[in-house]
Structures are given as C-alpha cells and as structure tokens.
Design a protein around this motif. Structure first.
Motif, PDB file in Angstrom:
ATOM      1  N   GLY A 158       0.811  -1.201   0.000  1.00 14.97           N
ATOM      2  CA  GLY A 158       0.000   0.000   0.000  1.00 14.97           C
ATOM      3  C   GLY A 158       0.850   1.258   0.000  1.00 14.97           C
ATOM      4  N   GLY A 159       0.176   2.397   0.081  1.00 16.18           N
ATOM      5  CA  GLY A 159       0.866   3.668   0.014  1.00 16.18           C
ATOM      6  C   GLY A 159       1.572   4.021   1.312  1.00 16.18           C
ATOM      7  N   GLY A 160       2.354   5.077   1.264  1.00 15.58           N
ATOM      8  CA  GLY A 160       3.092   5.531   2.427  1.00 15.58           C
ATOM      9  C   GLY A 160       4.095   6.594   2.049  1.00 15.58           C
ATOM     10  N   SER A 161       4.904   6.990   3.021  1.00 20.58           N
ATOM     11  CA  SER A 161       5.939   7.988   2.764  1.00 20.58           C
ATOM     12  C   SER A 161       7.088   7.364   1.989  1.00 20.58           C
ATOM     13  CB  SER A 161       6.450   8.543   4.090  1.00 20.58           C
ATOM     14  OG  SER A 161       7.083   7.512   4.837  1.00 20.58           O
ATOM     15  N   LEU A 162       8.049   8.202   1.588  1.00 17.67           N
ATOM     16  CA  LEU A 162       9.218   7.709   0.879  1.00 17.67           C
ATOM     17  C   LEU A 162       9.990   6.711   1.737  1.00 17.67           C
ATOM     18  CD1 LEU A 162      11.115   7.798  -1.559  1.00 17.67           C
ATOM     19  CD2 LEU A 162      12.245   9.783  -0.525  1.00 17.67           C
ATOM     20  N   PRO A 214      -0.221   1.544 -11.048  1.00 17.88           N
ATOM     21  CA  PRO A 214      -0.243   2.652 -10.086  1.00 17.88           C
ATOM     22  C   PRO A 214      -0.626   2.231  -8.675  1.00 17.88           C
ATOM     23  CG  PRO A 214      -2.131   2.764 -11.578  1.00 17.88           C
ATOM     24  CD  PRO A 214      -1.227   1.703 -12.115  1.00 17.88           C
ATOM     25  N   THR A 215      -1.365   1.129  -8.525  1.00 15.29           N
ATOM     26  CA  THR A 215      -1.790   0.664  -7.209  1.00 15.29           C
ATOM     27  C   THR A 215      -1.790  -0.865  -7.210  1.00 15.29           C
ATOM     28  OG1 THR A 215      -4.128   0.571  -7.805  1.00 15.29           O
ATOM     29  CG2 THR A 215      -3.310   2.663  -6.884  1.00 15.29           C
ATOM     30  N   PRO A 216      -1.847  -1.500  -6.049  1.00 15.31           N
ATOM     31  CA  PRO A 216      -1.985  -2.962  -6.022  1.00 15.31           C
ATOM     32  C   PRO A 216      -3.237  -3.438  -6.737  1.00 15.31           C
ATOM     33  CG  PRO A 216      -1.304  -2.153  -3.871  1.00 15.31           C
ATOM     34  CD  PRO A 216      -1.611  -0.938  -4.698  1.00 15.31           C
TER      35      PRO A 216
END
Length: 460
Positions: free
Chosen positions: A220-224, A268-270
């Motif tokens: 999933g998404g998150g910071s660098l 772009p996403t899972p």
C-alpha cells in the motif's frame, strides 16, 4: 514545601521584606530551571544549519544549530543518532525533532535531539535519484528487456505482506475478474530493514519453483521512507533477473519506486496490478482503496500525535524505578512481538505444509494401488478374453485338422475292401512281390481283423 509557580521561581524578593529567606544551591537552581523548560515545551521541529559538530568516543553527537540571527547548543545521544541515515557535517542544513532542556553541570540551555533528517530534498530522495540514474545507465530500465505478460496466466504469485491492505485488494479484484486462476501468496515484510532481503528471497523462490506465469510485487501507500525497501538495489536487481514477468504495484499513483522502473509493467496501485494481470474487469474498487488509504494515513497521523505526546510525558518521569519499568515494558513488548512473529511463521509453515499435502494427495500409494488394481482387473479380463479367443481358434484348427486327417487316413480305405500286407515278423509293409520270398509268413490287415498266411508262390 508548596510547589513554586513560574513567577515565584524567578522573582527575587528583598531580604528585609521576607520573614524567611529560601536559600537554594546552584545545582538546585539549575535542576528547577531544567524541569521548567522540559515541562513547558513539548517536542518541537526546528530547522537550521549544523555548526561545531563533535562526535566523541561515546558515540553521542554534540553540535550547534544556527540560523542567520541566533544559535543553540544541541545534543543527540547514541541510542537516537544510530537511526540517522547520514553523518552530520559542518554547514549542513537539517530538520530536527527535539525537546528543550538545560545541562545542569554548566547551566547551559540546550535542546535534546530525538530525530534528525536532511532539510530540503532529503537524503532518501537524493539516494533514490542517484540509484535511479546508475541503474538507468546500466540498462535495467531498457524496454528491450521487458518481458510480455501472459494473456491468461495459469498461476499468479503475489509477493506482499499477508496482513496488509494490498493483498486483500488484489485477491478481491482477482476473484471478481477471473476467480478460476489460482493465486499463491508469498508473504514478506514490506517495511523496515528486513523487507528488502525477504522480497529478494521471495523472487528467487518463485523463479526456482517454476509454478508461476506472472508475479505481482505490491504494497500500500506511504511515505518515501515507508516505500524504501522497493528502492533498494538488491530488490531492483532481483526483479531484473527474474525469468517470470513481474508487475510492480507499489503505493499510489503518485508514488514511484525503483521497482516500478525495473519491473516488466508498472501499476499505479496494487488493485490496478490485479486489474492488469487478468482480463475482463473494471475500476470500481479504486475509490474504495483511496478511502482505505486515507483512513490508514489519518490513523497513522493520530498514532504519531499520541506517540509524540507519550514520549513527552515519558521525559517528565525521571525516577529510576519507572525507567526500569519502562525497560521491562519494552522487553515485554518485544517478547509479544517475538511470539507473534513465531506464530505468524508457524502459520505460514502450516499453510505451506497443507498445500504440499494437497499436492501429494493425488500421488498417495493407496490411490495408486486402487488404480493398479483396476488396471490389473482390466488386464485379467483382457487375458481371459484373449485365452477364450485363442482356445476357440485352436479348437477350430484342431477340428479342421482332424477332418483332414480322417480324410487322408489309410485305414479308411480298408472300409472299401482294400487291405494292408506286411512282413509278419518285422511289420514292414509290402508293396511289391519282389519284397517277399516263397514260404515267408505275411500279415494282412483288413478293415476288421488281421490274417497270418504263408506265401506259396509269388507272381511278377
């Protein structure tokens, strides 16, 4: 003694106006000043330039943080600076999270640094750009090396966290779009120091197994910093070396990692990775995934806030017993995490064992014995049938030979009045009068019975 207010602490009263004078030592004064600073200032974020950097053998960092108008002394102890990804240098612009304090020994006002990162672009971003440029020069991003995805994969491997949102999204999309395709989860950590080696081992395992037609590497998404395992060079080279096509589905649409550039296809996403790997689908889950990510980020922000406040409250507690209790609590937490990790690993091993058992079940000796019994019964039936056919053939041939033998049997000629004559002693058949002499005994075989006679005379 009643607690002193901030005003009472620093307001001096002339001795002749006070019935009693409170006299404190310098160390007591500094201690009160330190307590006042530490209790009135929560954790702060401060940006400035490093100066007078000193790193003694103890491993602690001492430096001055300044701007164009002021400066402040700083200390960052070893247990905190071990987490910093760079070495501080003179003139470097940094962003720190710190608490205000006072060094009682010299009465120096200072700040205790809990976290430090490079200001501006940041070290992680620069490391990302440097690795991206180097791998690009080596050709790892070259489209000529991109492997085509199968139109309809026979088996899909998903390399991600077994507890994260990414695997749930992928399985949901795959089940909706093409549930007949089997999916295998290869569990790995997707954040932290152990994530990159685990991802590399998972890619190597998937390639050695020969089970998969396509692999999805996702989180999933998150910071660098959260996504950094997917920017590691070892992960990039493992993806490039994979013989199985790899789809990278890391983070959100705005997130780009080194894995995205090396993979055979970037999603772009899972969820989008799941959409791309199988045919016939739509994008109705994208909005839901976005809300889930927003909720996760909001919860993380809330957790960070309470974690900062908890850290600030912990700094106010200085009793050695309470520090020991904190360390004990930390040990308990580590023990729980270790037990949870062991349980998680055992669960994975049980799952793998069950998969192996299911795969071996068709090859069970009992199944093979049943099949061999069935095959043996079929062979016995065929053998009996062939024996009957052969016996029938032999019987027909025997009857035909018998009929032919009867036809050619010389004894049947005797029934028509003929006879067979042979020497009485030797039994040799006589076909010419020249074979016998006068007075010799001969035996004559008739159709019924035999005659013994003596030759009186022979005629030519």
């Amino acid at each position: 003694m009643h607690p002193m207010s901030h005003q009472d602490l620093f307001t001096s009263t002339p001795a002749h106006f006070s019935p009693e004078r409170e006299i404190i030592s310098v160390s007591q004064l500094n201690r009160r000043a330190r307590q006042l600073l530490e209790t009135q200032f929560p954790l702060l974020w401060v940006e400035g330039e490093l100066s007078n950097v000193s790193i003694p053998s103890s491993g602690h960092w001492y430096f001055t943080l300044k701007d164009d108008q002021a400066q402040v002394r700083c200390a960052m102890f070893r247990n905190r600076n071990m987490l910093v990804r760079f070495k501080p240098q003179q003139g470097q612009q940094v962003l720190i999270r710190a608490r205000v304090s006072l060094y009682e020994g010299r009465g120096d006002y200072q700040i205790i640094v809990e976290h430090m990162e490079e200001a501006g672009t940041g070290a992680l971003q620069r490391a990302f750009e440097q690795l991206k440029a180097r791998l690009g020069q080596e050709g790892l991003f070259d489209p000529a090396y991109k492997k085509p995805l199968p139109g309809l994969p026979g088996r899909i491997g998903v390399i991600t966290s077994p507890t994260g949102a990414a695997i749930r999204d992928i399985l949901s999309v795959l089940e909706r779009r093409f549930p007949a395709i089997p999916v295998t989860l290869i569990p790995v950590a997707v954040q932290g120091k152990e994530a990159a080696p685990q991802i590399v081992r998972a890619l190597e395992l998937a390639n050695r197994s020969g089970l998969f037609d396509v692999l999805i590497v996702a989180r999933g998404g998150g910071s660098l910093e959260d996504l950094w395992p997917f920017n590691e060079e070892i992960v990039a080279r493992a993806i490039f070396a994979s013989r199985v096509p790899v789809i990278s589905g890391v983070g959100h649409e705005v997130d780009f990692t080194i894995a995205d550039f090396v993979a055979d296809l970037r999603a772009p996403t899972p969820s989008a990775a799941a959409e791309l790997v199988v045919p016939d689908g739509n994008d109705w889950l994208d909005k839901f995934i976005g809300f889930e990510v927003l909720l996760e980020e909001a919860m993380l922000r809330k957790l960070r806030h309470w974690q900062q406040r908890l850290t600030w409250l912990r700094q106010r507690l200085r009793h050695p017993r309470e520090r020991l209790e904190q360390q004990g609590q930390r040990l308990d937490n580590l023990e729980l995490r270790l037990k949870a990790h062991i349980q998680h690993q055992l669960g994975n091993y049980r799952h793998k064992l069950e998969q192996l058992r299911l795969r071996l079940q068709p090859h069970h000796p009992q199944v093979r014995i049943v099949r061999l019994h069935e095959k043996l019964a079929q062979q016995q039936q065929r053998l009996v049938s062939l024996q009957k056919q052969q016996l029938q053939g032999y019987k027909q041939r025997f009857n035909a030979a018998l009929r032919l033998l009867n036809t050619l049997n010389p004894l049947n000629t005797l029934e028509r009045g003929y006879s067979l004559t042979s020497h009485a002693e030797s039994g040799q058949l006589i076909s010419s009068s020249k074979q016998i002499v006068t007075g010799e005994l001969v035996k004559t075989r008739l159709a019924e019975g035999e005659l013994i006679s003596r030759v009186e005379r022979t005629l030519p």
